[in-house]
Design an enzyme around this catalytic site. Structure first.
Site, PDB file in Angstrom:
ATOM      1  N   ALA A  44       3.778   1.105 -13.456  1.00 18.48           N
ATOM      2  CA  ALA A  44       3.662   1.217 -12.001  1.00 18.48           C
ATOM      3  C   ALA A  44       5.027   1.340 -11.350  1.00 18.48           C
ATOM      4  O   ALA A  44       5.965   0.638 -11.716  1.00 18.48           O
ATOM      5  CB  ALA A  44       2.947  -0.010 -11.442  1.00 18.48           C
ATOM      6  N   ASP A  45       5.113   2.249 -10.372  1.00 18.62           N
ATOM      7  CA  ASP A  45       6.295   2.289  -9.520  1.00 18.62           C
ATOM      8  C   ASP A  45       5.968   1.498  -8.254  1.00 18.62           C
ATOM      9  O   ASP A  45       4.885   0.925  -8.133  1.00 18.62           O
ATOM     10  CB  ASP A  45       6.726   3.731  -9.213  1.00 18.62           C
ATOM     11  N   SER A  46       6.896   1.446  -7.305  1.00 16.72           N
ATOM     12  CA  SER A  46       6.688   0.609  -6.119  1.00 16.72           C
ATOM     13  C   SER A  46       5.469   1.045  -5.308  1.00 16.72           C
ATOM     14  O   SER A  46       4.730   0.201  -4.794  1.00 16.72           O
ATOM     15  CB  SER A  46       7.936   0.574  -5.249  1.00 16.72           C
ATOM     16  N   ASP A  53       2.743   2.535  -6.543  1.00 18.96           N
ATOM     17  CA  ASP A  53       1.577   2.113  -7.328  1.00 18.96           C
ATOM     18  C   ASP A  53       1.283   0.631  -7.111  1.00 18.96           C
ATOM     19  O   ASP A  53       0.124   0.216  -7.030  1.00 18.96           O
ATOM     20  CB  ASP A  53       1.822   2.330  -8.827  1.00 18.96           C
ATOM     21  N   ILE A  54       2.331  -0.169  -7.016  1.00 20.09           N
ATOM     22  CA  ILE A  54       2.149  -1.608  -6.833  1.00 20.09           C
ATOM     23  C   ILE A  54       1.526  -1.895  -5.473  1.00 20.09           C
ATOM     24  O   ILE A  54       0.568  -2.666  -5.369  1.00 20.09           O
ATOM     25  CB  ILE A  54       3.489  -2.350  -7.029  1.00 20.09           C
TER      26      ILE A  54
END
Length: 104
Positions: free
Chosen positions: A62-64, A66-67
């Site tokens: 996950a990237d930011s 996605d989070i």
């Protein structure tokens, strides 16, 4: 920012400040753990088996963004609110599961 894309859920600077509040939360039931795993797996496009209590969203790719989207999906899926001041101390998927359980 709800979570930072780092090896843990949050940056080092704020991790210790709220650690004790995470420790006091309820332990997630099997039902809660399964639903969290389903939601995160769907959001990140990973196998549910990879969404374990010790995994971090970053480890799951996950990237930011996605989070943030995962947190929003969890809030919707469980009909709970996960405020920044509570989510900032989370380090693992298990911490997320326990936080959600404490709100049910």
């Amino acid at each position: 920012v709800l979570f930072q894309a780092s090896p843990g859920f949050v940056g080092v600077a704020l991790r210790g400040a709220l650690r004790s509040s995470v420790a006091l939360q309820a332990t997630a039931t099997a039902e809660t753990m399964g639903k969290v795993a389903d939601i995160i797996a769907e959001q990140l496009g990973v196998a549910k088996e990879k969404v374990t209590r010790v995994a971090t969203l970053s480890e799951l790719g996950a990237d930011s963004l996605d989070i943030v989207e995962s947190v929003m999906a969890l809030e919707e899926g469980f009909d709970v609110e996960l405020p920044d001041e509570e989510t900032i101390a989370l380090k693992s998927v298990g911490d997320v599961m326990d936080l959600i359980q404490s709100k049910l």
